[in-house]
Design a protein around this motif. Sequence first.
Motif, PDB file in Angstrom:
ATOM      1  N   ALA A   1       0.843  -1.189   0.000  1.00  0.00           N
ATOM      2  CA  ALA A   1       0.000   0.000   0.000  1.00  0.00           C
ATOM      3  C   ALA A   1       0.884   1.247   0.000  1.00  0.00           C
ATOM      4  O   ALA A   1       2.026   1.202   0.459  1.00  0.00           O
ATOM      5  N   PRO A   2       0.356   2.347  -0.585  1.00  0.00           N
ATOM      6  CA  PRO A   2      -1.020   2.530  -1.056  1.00  0.00           C
ATOM      7  C   PRO A   2      -1.196   2.121  -2.514  1.00  0.00           C
ATOM      8  O   PRO A   2      -0.278   2.230  -3.315  1.00  0.00           O
ATOM      9  N   TYR A   3      -2.411   1.668  -2.834  1.00  0.00           N
ATOM     10  CA  TYR A   3      -2.773   1.373  -4.218  1.00  0.00           C
ATOM     11  C   TYR A   3      -4.293   1.353  -4.336  1.00  0.00           C
ATOM     12  O   TYR A   3      -5.012   1.407  -3.326  1.00  0.00           O
ATOM     13  N   LEU A   4      -4.762   1.303  -5.570  1.00  0.00           N
ATOM     14  CA  LEU A   4      -6.181   1.190  -5.852  1.00  0.00           C
ATOM     15  C   LEU A   4      -6.444  -0.232  -6.326  1.00  0.00           C
ATOM     16  O   LEU A   4      -5.596  -0.827  -6.997  1.00  0.00           O
ATOM     17  N   ALA A   5      -7.591  -0.793  -5.988  1.00  0.00           N
ATOM     18  CA  ALA A   5      -7.909  -2.165  -6.386  1.00  0.00           C
ATOM     19  C   ALA A   5      -9.290  -2.220  -7.028  1.00  0.00           C
ATOM     20  O   ALA A   5     -10.277  -1.829  -6.409  1.00  0.00           O
ATOM     21  N   LEU A   6      -9.337  -2.706  -8.258  1.00  0.00           N
ATOM     22  CA  LEU A   6     -10.592  -2.939  -8.966  1.00  0.00           C
ATOM     23  C   LEU A   6     -10.838  -4.443  -8.999  1.00  0.00           C
ATOM     24  O   LEU A   6     -10.082  -5.187  -9.606  1.00  0.00           O
ATOM     25  N   VAL A   7     -11.892  -4.882  -8.327  1.00  0.00           N
ATOM     26  CA  VAL A   7     -12.289  -6.296  -8.350  1.00  0.00           C
ATOM     27  C   VAL A   7     -13.496  -6.400  -9.264  1.00  0.00           C
ATOM     28  O   VAL A   7     -14.565  -5.864  -8.963  1.00  0.00           O
TER      29      VAL A   7
ATOM     30  N   ASP B   1      -9.913   1.850  -2.446  1.00  0.00           N
ATOM     31  CA  ASP B   1      -8.639   2.499  -2.178  1.00  0.00           C
ATOM     32  C   ASP B   1      -8.018   1.751  -1.003  1.00  0.00           C
ATOM     33  O   ASP B   1      -8.711   1.418  -0.025  1.00  0.00           O
ATOM     34  N   VAL B   2      -6.736   1.450  -1.114  1.00  0.00           N
ATOM     35  CA  VAL B   2      -6.023   0.733  -0.052  1.00  0.00           C
ATOM     36  C   VAL B   2      -4.910   1.649   0.453  1.00  0.00           C
ATOM     37  O   VAL B   2      -3.774   1.604  -0.027  1.00  0.00           O
ATOM     38  N   PRO B   3      -5.217   2.535   1.415  1.00  0.00           N
ATOM     39  CA  PRO B   3      -4.214   3.496   1.891  1.00  0.00           C
ATOM     40  C   PRO B   3      -3.085   2.841   2.678  1.00  0.00           C
ATOM     41  O   PRO B   3      -1.963   3.345   2.690  1.00  0.00           O
ATOM     42  N   GLN B   4      -3.383   1.736   3.346  1.00  0.00           N
ATOM     43  CA  GLN B   4      -2.349   0.963   4.026  1.00  0.00           C
ATOM     44  C   GLN B   4      -2.777  -0.492   4.040  1.00  0.00           C
ATOM     45  O   GLN B   4      -3.960  -0.807   3.887  1.00  0.00           O
TER      46      GLN B   4
END
Length: 342
Positions: free
Chosen positions: A139-145, A155-158
């Motif tokens: 992290a951080p990253y964005l995740a599209l499932v 949004d995955v801030p940590q």
Amino acid sequence: MKDPATQTGTFILGIDTSCDDTGVGVVELAANGQVHVRANRVWSQTVHAQYGGVMPELASREHVERIDSVMGQALAEAGLNVTDLGAVAATSGPGLVGALLVGLMYGKGVAQALDVPFYAAHHLEGHIFAAATEAELRAPYLALVVSGGHTHLFDVPQDGEYVLVGATRDDAAGEAFDKIARLAGLGYPGGPAISEAALLGNPDAVAFKEPLQGQKGFDFSFSGLKTAALLAHKAGARPEDLAAGFERAAVRTLVRTTVRAAQACGRQTVVVSGGVAANRALREAFAQTGLRVVFPGKGLNTDNGAMIALAGAAAIAAGRPPGTLGESATAYAPLATPPAPP
């Protein structure tokens, strides 16, 4: 009970029976924190093709009949005996409750028999961690499932913290692929069928308007595309043209909305996972965005047991305590609380 965190290398069994795939995988968590998929076996049920969608009761029965053999295949592929396992993880939700119970109870039984920790895994978190085999995922990253049952943007801030940025307002993207493929007579499952037919079609032959273009948020919608496909089908559109037009519109809305969300959240890395992540056009479109886009490796896009083992490995590496044998299956299990409306 064995403590997997103290072992030089831990083999984690992962089980997923959330829908119509019986998945069993084995992941090795090394002492340095690196993970390696040792086995990933999936039995994809074919009985549902005649219905054009998943029949929950039939799915549960198929899991019961197949899980033993899939387990044996996974251990053989990994070159392990069942006694070599140091932990077990199984999907507890979301999904079809009857189907979930098969894998969940099976996993609990194995963990209890071996006296090893048991982890109840979240299906969507498993999809996200499926990308950990292709790149270092921090992290951080964005995740599209994006799959047959889910279209969520997090949004995955940590690590371990998930903020729901957007989601579908109606059908999941993969569900729309299935329904339009059935409408056009292209077969089931719809994702591969649409993708193959689209190569032979003209995307400009049928007018598909990209949904929610003027929205301030980051939601998705696919009901309008289904309606447009139905009207075009009644008007005599070729199945290949329907496939090409729908695929382009669906890909554009997924990519454009995700890119806007990444800009708003200040993220340069985006994880794209789930069955629809295997779509060729979607991968090509994301490659043009300038973002660091991470897709799961081969065989890890659709539902599988290895991704659940990876989620278990992440829990162990983070020092999270295992669950109990009282963990229950849950049809509705949000990974994150929806944000307040803008």
